[in-house]
Each structure stands twice: as structure tokens, then as C-alpha cells.
Design a protein around this motif. Structure first.
Motif, PDB file in Angstrom:
ATOM      1  N   HIS A  59      37.976  34.743  37.830  1.00 62.14           N
ATOM      2  CA  HIS A  59      37.158  35.969  37.834  1.00 62.14           C
ATOM      3  C   HIS A  59      37.727  36.924  36.788  1.00 62.14           C
ATOM      4  CE1 HIS A  59      36.265  35.001  42.332  1.00 62.14           C
ATOM      5  NE2 HIS A  59      35.605  34.221  41.512  1.00 62.14           N
ATOM      6  N   ILE A  60      39.057  37.012  36.795  1.00 62.82           N
ATOM      7  CA  ILE A  60      39.755  37.647  35.684  1.00 62.82           C
ATOM      8  C   ILE A  60      40.627  36.566  35.047  1.00 62.82           C
ATOM      9  CG2 ILE A  60      41.441  39.398  34.972  1.00 62.82           C
ATOM     10  CD1 ILE A  60      40.632  41.069  37.378  1.00 62.82           C
ATOM     11  N   GLY A  61      40.372  36.274  33.794  1.00 66.21           N
ATOM     12  CA  GLY A  61      41.170  35.278  33.082  1.00 66.21           C
ATOM     13  C   GLY A  61      42.114  35.973  32.122  1.00 66.21           C
ATOM     14  N   ILE A  62      43.326  35.459  32.027  1.00 61.57           N
ATOM     15  CA  ILE A  62      44.315  36.043  31.128  1.00 61.57           C
ATOM     16  C   ILE A  62      44.862  34.922  30.250  1.00 61.57           C
ATOM     17  CG2 ILE A  62      46.510  37.278  30.983  1.00 61.57           C
ATOM     18  CD1 ILE A  62      45.906  38.441  33.777  1.00 61.57           C
ATOM     19  N   LEU A  63      44.720  35.086  28.950  1.00 61.46           N
ATOM     20  CA  LEU A  63      45.181  34.068  28.011  1.00 61.46           C
ATOM     21  C   LEU A  63      46.271  34.661  27.130  1.00 61.46           C
ATOM     22  CD1 LEU A  63      45.097  31.484  26.272  1.00 61.46           C
ATOM     23  CD2 LEU A  63      43.127  32.457  25.067  1.00 61.46           C
ATOM     24  N   GLY A  64      47.461  34.089  27.220  1.00 60.88           N
ATOM     25  CA  GLY A  64      48.584  34.589  26.428  1.00 60.88           C
ATOM     26  C   GLY A  64      48.647  33.924  25.067  1.00 60.88           C
ATOM     27  N   GLY A 110      34.488  37.274  34.709  1.00 66.82           N
ATOM     28  CA  GLY A 110      33.271  36.618  35.199  1.00 66.82           C
ATOM     29  C   GLY A 110      33.315  35.106  35.230  1.00 66.82           C
ATOM     30  N   GLY A 111      34.473  34.509  35.009  1.00 70.26           N
ATOM     31  CA  GLY A 111      34.557  33.051  35.120  1.00 70.26           C
ATOM     32  C   GLY A 111      34.505  32.629  36.585  1.00 70.26           C
TER      33      GLY A 111
END
Lengths: 553, 106, 166
Positions: free
Chosen positions: A469-474, A488-489
Motif C-alpha cells: 500500500h506504501i512501497g519504499i524503494l531504496g 496504492g500497490g
């Protein structure tokens, strides 16, 4: 649960001996590193930042107490006393030495486990629903199909040097807890108009650098055709998938570039022309495997025993745990109970040997000797009598695994990231820990409701950030860690890929960023029943963008 | 304009143990402080060749050059990834050393 | 010298692989490129063809009767297209010798045999590090596989259905 027969035992034992020989040939130089690398990878052995890493298969996430205790034993004997449960329902040991790996594999084989095809350009561990066999709405236990596929794919002579890895997931329920739409092949067990059971087949989904939602290639595949059809898909992929660029070598790119209709035609042509009977699993073999997955013999029990109801009133954390961490069971008076491996501030998915043993004990006493690993990096006790829940909860509290946060904001999924992984571009675990601490309050988590945060430490997306729903990409921006946010995933039957909010944020900013997103949601949601995802789908990106990027007034 | 040369060391992973090692005057060692530093491009090239020889001899895997700073008198990697790798452990306590679980406030 | 290996170990290679535009020899056994089959089939040569791994195996099918050998290209051991090419050539009915040509490794020998191959032709550097005894030791390390319908090793699924002899 499936049990090895003499043939399975011999197969795994021979495979360990083969690997032992490969290791010794590597040490003498008969195999160079370029040659050994794919061989060790297809047996789950990576080389990471600080050490080798061994990924052990937990087929479709099912294991028993004896197996869990062996994982604890391995952690203590050959590793540093802990392991990491992954988004593919496997476990990773972070510190084994090459010379010890054959012994670890022998230890695994003694409890019917292995590391076959947990990595490499081959067919990976088949994943499934952690509630398989017990979910009331299920058509058929997907583990039967998953086990047939596990056997068929093991050391498959034709498909062990594919262009890229190949992941298959199976669900037996309409409600998809196996993320089949983001797999190379996704199988959903369905019934056709005549009531016959078969599969709806999806192909070409995946995450990574180019995330895609899978497309339906067959609306209904009769069960008997499972192996020939999957073999046809793999053959077309093996012959035609791109080999010129490893980032374009997954089947999703082939399906995308060929077009699903043309790809379907190629698969059907192969399927029609092949000798299907010689490939298919015989009916009696399917029945033999199915028999292993019969529901354990559980007596019906009361749904709301007095003692448990009383404890829920006395202990609000327990009440929240029962609400959040249990799922209905097909046998009245039972539930599946989720053990959250997401204690506040912990490393998501990590468990110490002591915790593994305690979970094994609980499984033996209260869950018909069964455990499941979930793709959300938690553990499930699948068959718990409601009357035993408080005892289970107290047992978990004793080992610090009583967080009542399943599906809530602190139930964060995170890959190992730059703390361990040779491919990572940024750290994941400390980011997860900081966000978890920020939302430590149970009351606040309850208020926020269902919210999945998924963190990947590089574009390969092991942390499934696209479907959080909240994606975090480092990422790495000129030597500095930078974190891109998507919103929105979703991973279920309503699978969707998240949308990027905009420019990334610094390592220290992530907890504030998540908090702003959550505060925006709380301010605009249409009452407490509207979830984050529903709100996002209703109002879109703009309000969140505004909150994150508008200059302070 | 040519890129300014930064001093480098050569690193790899030990074939048997798997941990990070650095080439020093005494062979491959665990401690980056003891690593041999190349101060110019020619020396770096020679160092890289020595690293590759270690792979050919089946002692190490995947040798490569790492840029370092020498402000402290010892080589320290420029990039965070290489700092973490040279430290030999994650940046957070893990396993048995992980912090005791903080009980969430109700 | 490239080394030919079959299930018995080192073997003598009677075949000559013809370069793209080399003249056809008058006698003997020659492996020609796909686009020269027609020309070569009119001679008295014992005939083989070399197939790259990115052409449809069907392209060779019209010539099966005339071909004693098909050599499938393995540009690297990690490029596994050749396994499916071999499998499909057998499914299409090719009954001659099937050769894997390229730097495959002994750990793949069992898989090659199970995809219908009979032999491998190794380049020098691989042959040097992987002597014939590595190759003869490879098949049978895994006595039975799970897959059905394969040449070479037997299937566990079929073995399970056999009545126990003891």
C-alpha cells in the motif's frame, strides 16, 4: 503434510552428495567460479556482502515442529544463532561457510528438507496460501498442486538453465493470499460450469525492474493437463525468451513483447503437439499426494469459550491480537493464528534459534504439529483451538513474538538490504525499524487500520515494494541512500502496482514521510471503515503529493 | 579532463569462508587497515592484476578495486556499501545481539 | 583438440565440421551449416548438420531421413536453449545421433542425456579441466528423476507405481 517416501529420500540424499562433489571440485579448481556459481545458486548458495548465504526451501511454506527445530539447530551449529524468513516462504542463513554447506544439507535431508532451486535461473520454490487446507472458502488445498509442481520441477533436465529465474504460485481460494498475479505462472484452482476442478492460468506477472500484472492464458485447464501445460509454457519460454539482456530475460518481457494472444497460440501449439500422457502425473500419483494433505483430525469446539472471552476483556492487547492475528478455520472452534515476526523495532522476518524452538513447541502442543511461513514474513499456526489462544499468546509473549499487528502499519515487509545483500543499493532493515518504532502504539495502529508497508533495498524488489500500500524503494544517488515512495500497490486478487509519489527522500526522512502519508489518509478518509487503499483509490495521488512536496507555509 | 585518481585497495571474498578480504603485503587479510593501497593508476592496475591472480589460484572470489580515504591514516572506503562490507557486519544489531523487544504502549 | 565425450567417456570424432563456405569433401562424414543441407545431401557424404540454438528445430525436420547427426550449438553452458532444441528434435522424430557442441560442463551431462543427446563436443579449455572420468561419473549420480517421458534416467513417478519386488 507431505512425507518423503524412499524415492524422495534417495533423490535428496543423492543431490547432497552431488553438491558435496561439486564443492570439492570447486576447491580443487576443476570447476572455476563462473561454472560453480550457477551450480551453487541452484542449490540456494549465494555470496553476499559479508559471507555466503544459504536459502533453504520451505515448500509452499509448510513445515512441522521437527523441521523447525532443525532450522534452529542449523542456526546454532553453523550460523550465528538466527535465520531470516523471506517473502518466498523460505529461510535464509546469513553466515555459513562453503565447506560446511554439504553438512548443513545433510542435516536438512534428515528432516526431509533441501535447498534445491531456491536460487538460480531455474524453477524456484513453488509458493502458496499460508491458510491452505483450512480456509473455509477454499475449493481445494493448493499444496497438492504445489507439491506435484515441486517434484516435477526438481532438477528438471530441460529447464535448469533458463534465461532467468521462474516463479510459480498457486491459490485454492478466490481470495488470493499467494500473489499469483505477480508470478511468472500463477495458478488459481477453480471449478468450471460442470463442477469439474481445474486451473485458471496466468502468465507473465512479476515485480523487479519491470513490474507487470500477469495475464490470463487459460481460463480453465483440466487438472490432468497441469504438467504438460506448464511444460509447454516453459519450453516456449526457454526457446524464445530473451538471452541478450538479463533485465529483459523474464517471461513477462517475452509475453509483453510477443503479445498474450500470440504467446498463447505458441503454447497451445506446443501443448497440442507434445506427448501429453508421457509427461502428465498419473491419477493415482495425484491421489497419493493429495492424501498427505488431508485436514488433521480436529474435534469441533465452541466458538467463544468463556475463558478466552474473559481474557480479551482483561487484556486489550490480547483482544487486539485475536482480532488481528487470527483467521477463520473450516473446523468450528478453531482458527489459524499468525505469529508476527515484526516486533516493534525488530528486523522483519528474523527469528532466533530460541524463538524457532518455542514456535515448534507451540505447534506441537496447539496446532497439530504444523507451521506455515507466509510471504509476509510471518509464521502461522494453522490449527489452533480458540480455547487455547490465550496459552498460545502467553507462549509467544515469552519470546517477544506477541505483536498484535498482522496487516497493520508495523507489519512491515523488508528485504535484507545493504546490511547483507551484495546487490542492494540501500539499507532496508533499519528503515523498517525506524518506521516501526514511530508507529509503536497499538492504539494508533488500530486507528490506522489495514496498511501494508513493503521495503526493497534495490530495484530487484525482493521486498515487493510495488505491491505495498506504501512501497519504499531504496536507491543509491551518487553514493547517498535515497528512498522512492509508491502508493496504492496491492498483492491480492485486486493486485495493482503502486504509483510513484515523486522525487525520493533521504534515509532519515522516511519515518516522517510515512507519517505524513498516514496523517493525510486519516484526515481525508470517509470514516474509520474506509481503508488506506480504498481512500487512495477514491482520491488518488494529489493530496498525498501535496502533503509530501508542498513547501511549508 | 581525466577523472581525479583516488587511492584504492583491492578486495574480494574468501573462497572457503566467504567473508570480505583485502590484499595486503602479507597476502589476503580481513582487516582493511592492513590493505595495500595504490596511489596511482599504474599501481592500481598492478593491484587489480594481483587480485585476479588470487581468483585464478582459487583463494578468493570476485576481486575488485575499492576507492578509499586516508584521512585517519588507514584506508576507509568512500562508499557506504564498501564501509559496511569492510566492517564485516550489518549496521544494526542482529540475532542474539538485537535489542530486547520494546513492548508497544497500548 | 576438441574432445568428444559420450556415456562411455572419451570418444574419437569421425566428423568434420565444415566452415560456412568451405568446399564439400568428396567422402567421409561432414557436419554442414543448415543452409547447405540441400547442396550436401546430393553428395555421397555421411551427413550431419549444425544448428544454432535460436533457429526453430522444425527447420531440420525435412532432412531427418538423410541426417546421421545433428549438432546443437551451446554458446555457453549457461545458455540452456539447446536442452529444449534437443528435446524438440526427438519429439519431432529425429533418431540419429544428437550432439551438444560447446563449453557445457559435466554437471549437465545427465540433463543432456535426458533431453535426447548422445554426446558432447568440448572445447580444449573445458576438456582440460574436466577429464573424461568427470563425465562418466556424472550420469547416475541422481539415479531417478521426477520427470516422466525422458530418455536416459527413469522416473520416480513411474517407479512408485511398480509393484515392490522385495
Amino acid at each position: 503434510m507431505y512425507r518423503y517416501d524412499e524415492f524422495d529420500h534417495r533423490f535428496v540424499t543423492e543431490r547432497v552428495a552431488e553438491f558435496r562433489d561439486q564443492v570439492s571440485r570447486r576447491l580443487t579448481g576443476a570447476l572455476n567460479e563462473a561454472e560453480f556459481k550457477p551450480l551453487r545458486l541452484m542449490n540456494g548458495l549465494y555470496l553476499q556482502l559479508h559471507a555466503y548465504m544459504l536459502r533453504v526451501a520451505i515448500p509452499y511454506g509448510s513445515l512441522d515442529a521437527r523441521q523447525m527445530r532443525m532450522l534452529a539447530h542449523i542456526a546454532e551449529t553453523w550460523d550465528k544463532g538466527y535465520g531470516h524468513f523471506t517473502t518466498r516462504q523460505n529461510i535464509q542463513f546469513n553466515w555459513p561457510k562453503l565447506k560446511d554447506v554439504p553438512d548443513i544439507l545433510d542435516a536438512l535431508a534428515s528432516v526431509e528438507m533441501h535447498a534445491i532451486q531456491t536460487s538460480g535461473n531455474c524453477i524456484r520454490n513453488v509458493t502458496s496460501d499460508p491458510y491452505a487446507g483450512l480456509a473455509p472458502e477454499e475449493i481445494e488445498d493448493p499444496r497438492i498442486t504445489a507439491e506435484i509442481l515441486r517434484q516435477w520441477s526438481s532438477l528438471h533436465p530441460e529447464f535448469t538453465f533458463l534465461g532467468r529465474k521462474f516463479k510459480i504460485a498457486v491459490t485454492g481460494s478466490e481470495h488470493d493470499r499467494a500473489a499469483i498475479k505477480v508470478h511468472d505462472i500463477g495458478l488459481q484452482i477453480v471449478k468450471d460450469d460442470s463442477g469439474e476442478t481445474g486451473y485458471r492460468v496466468l502468465v507473465g506477472g512479476g515485480l523487479g525492474r519491470t513490474p507487470m500484472i500477469g495475464k490470463v492464458i487459460r481460463d480453465f485447464l483440466p487438472k490432468a493437463d497441469l504438467l504438460p501445460y506448464v511444460e509447454a509454457v516453459l519450453r516456449v519460454y526457454n526457446l524464445h525468451g530473451r538471452r541478450d539482456n538479463k533485465y529483459k530475460a523474464r517471461i513477462k518481457i517475452l509475453v509483453h513483447e510477443t503479445g498474450i494472444d500470440e504467446f498463447r497460440a505458441q503454447v497451445e501449439a506446443e501443448f497440442t503437439s507434445m506427448d501429453r500422457d508421457s509427461v502428465a502425473a498419473p491419477d493415482d500419483e495425484m491421489a497419493r499426494i493429495a492424501a498427505y494433505f488431508a485436514l488433521p483430525d480436529l474435534a469441533e469446539k465452541p466458538d467463544a469459550p468463556v475463558e478466552v472471552e474473559r481474557m480479551k476483556k482483561l487484556d486489550p492487547d490480547f483482544a487486539q491480537w485475536v482480532t488481528r492475528n487470527t483467521y477463520p478455520h473450516r473446523v468450528p472452534g478453531h482458527v489459524a493464528a499468525t505469529i508476527s515476526l515484526k516486533p516493534i523495532g525488530g528486523a522483519p522476518g528474523d527469528a532466533t534459534a530460541e524463538q524457532m524452538r518455542a514456535m515448534a513447541d507451540l505447534a506441537e502442543r496447539f496446532s497439530a504439529d504444523e507451521l506455515r511461513i507466509t510471504h509476509e514474513q510471518n509464521v502461522v499456526l494453522p490449527h489452533v483451538a480458540i480455547g487455547d489462544l490465550y496459552k498460545v499468546y502467553r507462549g509467544l509473549a515469552a519470546i517477544g513474538l506477541d505483536a498484535p499487528n498482522k496487516g497493520l502499519v508495523t507489519d512491515i515487509i523488508a528485504c535484507p538490504g545493504l546490511d547483507y545483500c551484495a546487490l542492494a543499493t540501500a539499507r532496508s532493515i533499519p528503515v523498517a525499524q525506524a518506521v516501526s518504532k514511530r508507529f509503536a502504539s497499538n492504539a494508533r495502529q488500530r486507528e490506522i487500520g489495514p496498511l501494508s508497508i513493503k521495503i526493497s533495498g534495490c530495484i530487484n524488489a525482493c521486498g515487493h515494494h510495488h505491491i505495498g500500500h506504501i512501497g519504499i524503494l531504496g536507491l543509491d544517488k551518487a553514493g547517498v541512500e535515497s528512498y522512492q515512495i509508491t502508493l496504492g500497490g496491492e498483492s491480492t486478487e485486486e493486485a495493482a502496482l503502486g504509483d510513484r509519489t515523486g522525487p525520493g527522500f533521504g534515509y532519515d526522512e522516511v519515518p516522517d514521510v510515512v507519517e505524513k502519508i498516514v496523517e493525510t489518509y486519516l484526515a481525508v478518509r470517509d470514516g474509520p471503515r474506509e481503508t488506506f487503499l480504498q481512500t487512495y483509490r477514491r482520491i488518488g495521488m494529489e493530496p498525498f503529493k501535496e502533503a509530501l512536496y508542498a513547501p511549508a507555509h | 579532463m581525466a577523472k581525479e585518481f583516488k587511492p584504492v585497495v583491492v578486495t574480494a571474498n574468501d573462497l572457503i569462508e566467504g567473508d570480505s578480504v583485502f590484499l595486503s603485503a602479507q597476502g589476503w587479510v580481513r582487516d582493511i587497515a592492513r590493505a595495500h593501497v595504490a596511489y596511482d593508476a599504474d599501481a592500481a592496475q598492478a593491484l587489480e592484476a594481483d587480485g585476479l591472480a588470487g581468483e585464478t589460484a582459487n583463494i578468493v572470489i570476485g576481486p575488485y578495486l575499492v576507492e578509499v580515504l586516508l584521512a585517519t591514516g588507514h584506508p576507509v572506503p568512500v562508499l557506504r556499501r564498501e564501509q559496511i562490507r569492510a566492517d564485516g557486519v550489518p549496521t544494526i544489531p542482529v540475532g542474539l545481539d538485537a535489542q530486547p523487544v520494546e513492548r508497544a504502549a497500548a | 583438440m576438441p574432445q568428444l565425450i559420450d556415456h562411455l567417456g572419451a570418444a574419437r570424432d569421425i566428423w568434420t565440421r565444415l566452415a560456412e563456405d568451405a568446399p564439400l569433401p568428396g567422402t567421409g562424414s561432414a557436419i554442414v551449416p543448415l543452409d547447405r543441407i540441400e547442396e550436401a545431401s546430393a553428395t555421397g557424404l555421411e551427413l550431419g548438420v549444425h544448428l544454432p540454438n535460436d533457429v526453430e528445430p522444425e527447420a531440420a525436420a525435412p532432412w531427418f531421413e538423410r541426417l546421421s547427426l545433428i549438432s546443437v550449438d551451446f554458446p555457453s553452458f549457461a545458455d540452456g536453449r539447446g536442452f529444449s532444441v534437443g528435446q524438440r528434435l526427438r519429439a519431432l522424430g529425429f533418431e540419429g545421433r544428437l550432439r551438444a557442441s560447446g563449453p557445457v560442463i559435466s554437471d549437465q551431462f545427465d540433463y543432456l542425456l535426458a533431453c535426447g543427446f548422445d554426446e558432447v563436443l568440448l572445447p580444449d579449455d573445458v576438456a582440460e579441466r574436466q577429464p573424461p572420468e568427470h563425465w562418466t561419473a556424472a550420469p547416475g549420480r541422481i539415479t531417478l528423476g521426477y520427470q516422466r517421458g525422458r530418455t536416459g534416467r527413469g522416473s520416480i513417478l513411474d517407479a512408485r507405481r511398480m509393484p515392490h519386488s522385495g
